[in-house]
Design a protein around this motif. Structure first.
Motif, PDB file in Angstrom:
ATOM      1  N   GLY A  62       0.825  -1.212   0.000  1.00 51.08           N
ATOM      2  CA  GLY A  62       0.000   0.000   0.000  1.00 51.08           C
ATOM      3  C   GLY A  62       0.853   1.253   0.000  1.00 51.08           C
ATOM      4  O   GLY A  62       2.070   1.190  -0.133  1.00 51.08           O
ATOM      5  N   LYS A  63       0.176   2.392   0.164  1.00 50.82           N
ATOM      6  CA  LYS A  63       0.876   3.675   0.062  1.00 50.82           C
ATOM      7  C   LYS A  63       1.126   4.254   1.455  1.00 50.82           C
ATOM      8  O   LYS A  63       0.212   4.289   2.280  1.00 50.82           O
ATOM      9  CB  LYS A  63       0.023   4.638  -0.758  1.00 50.82           C
ATOM     10  CG  LYS A  63       0.711   5.951  -1.082  1.00 50.82           C
ATOM     11  CD  LYS A  63      -0.084   6.743  -2.099  1.00 50.82           C
ATOM     12  CE  LYS A  63       0.631   8.007  -2.514  1.00 50.82           C
ATOM     13  NZ  LYS A  63      -0.055   8.731  -3.567  1.00 50.82           N
ATOM     14  N   ILE A  72       7.278   9.615  -0.066  1.00 55.41           N
ATOM     15  CA  ILE A  72       6.161   8.750  -0.467  1.00 55.41           C
ATOM     16  C   ILE A  72       6.688   7.351  -0.753  1.00 55.41           C
ATOM     17  O   ILE A  72       7.629   7.187  -1.536  1.00 55.41           O
ATOM     18  CB  ILE A  72       5.479   9.296  -1.753  1.00 55.41           C
ATOM     19  CG1 ILE A  72       4.980  10.718  -1.526  1.00 55.41           C
ATOM     20  CG2 ILE A  72       4.344   8.389  -2.195  1.00 55.41           C
ATOM     21  CD1 ILE A  72       4.515  11.422  -2.779  1.00 55.41           C
ATOM     22  N   ASP A  74       5.241   4.050  -2.329  1.00 55.02           N
ATOM     23  CA  ASP A  74       4.128   3.362  -2.997  1.00 55.02           C
ATOM     24  C   ASP A  74       4.710   2.271  -3.898  1.00 55.02           C
ATOM     25  O   ASP A  74       5.914   2.027  -3.883  1.00 55.02           O
ATOM     26  CB  ASP A  74       3.283   4.367  -3.807  1.00 55.02           C
ATOM     27  CG  ASP A  74       4.144   5.245  -4.715  1.00 55.02           C
ATOM     28  OD1 ASP A  74       5.348   4.963  -4.853  1.00 55.02           O
ATOM     29  OD2 ASP A  74       3.623   6.225  -5.277  1.00 55.02           O
ATOM     30  N   ASP A  75       3.841   1.615  -4.657  1.00 54.28           N
ATOM     31  CA  ASP A  75       4.323   0.514  -5.524  1.00 54.28           C
ATOM     32  C   ASP A  75       5.335   1.016  -6.557  1.00 54.28           C
ATOM     33  O   ASP A  75       6.269   0.313  -6.920  1.00 54.28           O
ATOM     34  CB  ASP A  75       3.133  -0.142  -6.240  1.00 54.28           C
ATOM     35  CG  ASP A  75       2.260  -0.932  -5.270  1.00 54.28           C
ATOM     36  OD1 ASP A  75       2.774  -1.274  -4.190  1.00 54.28           O
ATOM     37  OD2 ASP A  75       1.087  -1.193  -5.577  1.00 54.28           O
ATOM     38  N   SER A 125      11.541   8.331  -3.890  1.00 54.17           N
ATOM     39  CA  SER A 125      10.376   8.530  -3.005  1.00 54.17           C
ATOM     40  C   SER A 125      10.028  10.003  -2.780  1.00 54.17           C
ATOM     41  O   SER A 125       9.146  10.303  -1.982  1.00 54.17           O
ATOM     42  CB  SER A 125      10.648   7.871  -1.647  1.00 54.17           C
ATOM     43  OG  SER A 125      10.397   6.490  -1.720  1.00 54.17           O
ATOM     44  N   SER A 476      -0.194   3.176  -9.253  1.00 49.77           N
ATOM     45  CA  SER A 476      -0.099   3.857  -7.956  1.00 49.77           C
ATOM     46  C   SER A 476       0.227   5.358  -8.109  1.00 49.77           C
ATOM     47  O   SER A 476       0.105   6.119  -7.158  1.00 49.77           O
ATOM     48  CB  SER A 476       0.956   3.171  -7.074  1.00 49.77           C
ATOM     49  OG  SER A 476       2.257   3.435  -7.554  1.00 49.77           O
TER      50      SER A 476
END
Length: 478
Positions: A62-63, A72, A74-75, A125, A476
């Motif tokens: 998930g995020k 961040i 995420d995928d 990220s 994502s």
């Protein structure tokens, strides 16, 4: 592990923290034990990168957003971080022989690769312009030093200096662009910029142009490519392999994230820039490489061309386009690392050779090596059914679905031109008179070449996992 009240969760940044602390510990070991610790530090650095990758995979799915939105996970970030870590591990494995030479026992080399990788992970990220700049500088400063790591070699020193001066210029452009974007939107976070940028006011477009110019330099896209051939040729070959793989992943990741998450409201404006840069990079990468005699310079122009192809997917501005970019960069990393593993094997009597003519008759003195290199070259040229064909296929399909027909046609035509100089190397290996036998090929080079070569040849049999991971990563972002 988390300070929930302050909005600072430390779990999403755990791999980065482990990598940073590990690099500091290795620096202490190296400083305490001196040049004799080079092999130990390199071995531990490889272990540390593998551990970082495992931690990255072990984090909850998930995020996750931390540090007030500036980081961040995420995928998309996971996929590209794993790819950057693979590039860095392969670099250190390929560097073993280079570092084993008594005149080049530099323990700092592995630590610089670790710190550069840390910068890449932060960059991938980044959720705002400040984090983007921090990640970019951490990645780049270590790269400048690594380029000049062969201190007794004039070319290596020159490569480091050129890269540093031009890199500083590009960082300045990026910062100027970031300050304009901040000035006109009042925020540095990508989400805030996206909310503020509904119409392309002239100031924001100017900021965007400078921002993308700085990022184009990092992926060595035309017209900010001038450093690439000189730095690739001058830097030690394992370092060139590093430049061509992991940093490209990080820079392309942040390029994609900035375009799609910070400026979704003005797609036509940035699409024009990306289309121009993609066409120019594909054209220059295809034509400028034809006259090259040095294999590393040829690989430099090849990488400029490949970044152009990757940007074709981004130009589409769709989920499918982003997926194409991710599949492309993953396959590109495999092809590049395999090719540099071959280039590092071209040694006779302990002397490293870099000219295309030095591959003459390789098929008769070392048929397996010649076969793998030929397959990698065909893949770089985009010949089916090799992995390189699928990489181009996904980005061109995304561009066609987005209505970018001219871009796709130019891409296919430049692909054909580029195939010429890859085929020249195959011709030299298979039809020229053989040169004396090569030195025995070291086991680490065989390992990297074997993995990259087999992935490249058999990708068509089972492309599902990579494509589905890239698809989830691309979704994502949207």
């Amino acid at each position: 592990m988390s300070f929930e009240s302050a909005g600072y969760q430390l779990l999403p940044v755990l791999p980065e923290l482990v990598l940073a602390l590990g690099a500091m510990v290795l620096l202490m070991i190296g400083a305490y034990r001196g040049a004799h610790s080079t092999a130990l530090v390199t071995g531990l650095a490889i272990g540390l990168l593998v551990l970082t990758g495992l931690l990255e995979l072990a984090l909850p799915a998930g995020k996750a957003i931390t540090f007030g939105g500036s980081f961040i996970l995420d995928d998309f970030a996971r996929f590209l971080k794993i790819l950057a870590l693979i590039g860095s591990v392969a670099t250190l494995v390929l560097s073993a022989e280079y570092l084993a030479d008594s005149s080049r026992r530099i323990f700092e080399y592995s630590i610089l690769v670790l710190l550069s990788t840390l910068g890449m992970m932060v960059l991938i990220s980044a959720g705002d312009l400040i984090m983007l700049y921090l990640g970019l500088e951490l990645m780049s400063l270590a790269l400048y030093v690594v380029a000049a790591s062969n201190r007794d070699n004039v070319k290596s020193t020159e490569a480091g200096l050129k890269y540093f001066v031009l890199g500083a210029l590009s960082s300045g452009m990026l910062l100027y662009g970031a300050s304009l974007v901040y000035g006109f939107t009042g925020t540095v976070s990508f989400a805030g910029v996206a909310a503020a940028v509904k119409t392309g006011s002239i100031g924001i477009v100017f900021g965007l142009v400078f921002l993308l110019a700085g990022l184009c330099f990092k992926i060595s896209a035309v017209p900010f490519h001038m450093w690439t051939p000189d730095v690739y040729e001058g830097a030690p070959t394992p370092v060139t392999a590093f430049f061509a793989s992991a940093p490209k992943v990080a820079a392309l990741a942040v390029f994609t994230r900035v375009a799609l998450t910070a400026f979704p409201g003005i797609v036509p404006q940035w699409q024009q820039i990306v289309v121009f840069v993609a066409i120019a990079s594909m054209a220059l990468g295809s034509f400028a490489a034809i006259g090259q005699r040095n294999i590393k310079r040829l690989m430099a122009y090849s990488s400029i061309g490949h970044m152009g192809f990757a940007l074709v997917g981004l130009a589409a501005g769709t989920t499918e386009g982003a997926q194409g970019v991710l599949v492309y960069i993953a396959i590109y990393v495999a092809m590049t690392l395999g090719s540099f593993a071959v280039i590092l094997t071209i040694k006779r009597n302990g002397q490293q050779f870099e000219n295309i003519s030095d591959f003459a008759g390789l098929s008769r003195t070392n048929p397996l090596l010649a076969f793998f290199f030929a397959m990698l070259l065909f893949s770089l040229a985009g010949v089916p059914p090799l992995a390189g064909f699928f990489a181009k296929f996904y980005v061109f399909v995304a561009a066609i679905k987005a209505g970018l027909f001219t871009l796709s046609v130019v891409g296919v035509l430049t692909s054909v031109v580029g195939a010429y100089y890859y085929l020249v190397i195959v011709k030299v290996m298979y039809f020229d008179e053989p040169l004396p036998k090569l030195d025995p090929v070291r086991v680490e080079l065989r390992t990297v070449l074997g993995i990259a070569g087999l992935f490249n040849i058999f990708f068509f049999a089972y492309p599902g996992p990579l494509v589905s991971m890239a698809s989830a990563a691309a979704k994502s972002l949207f």
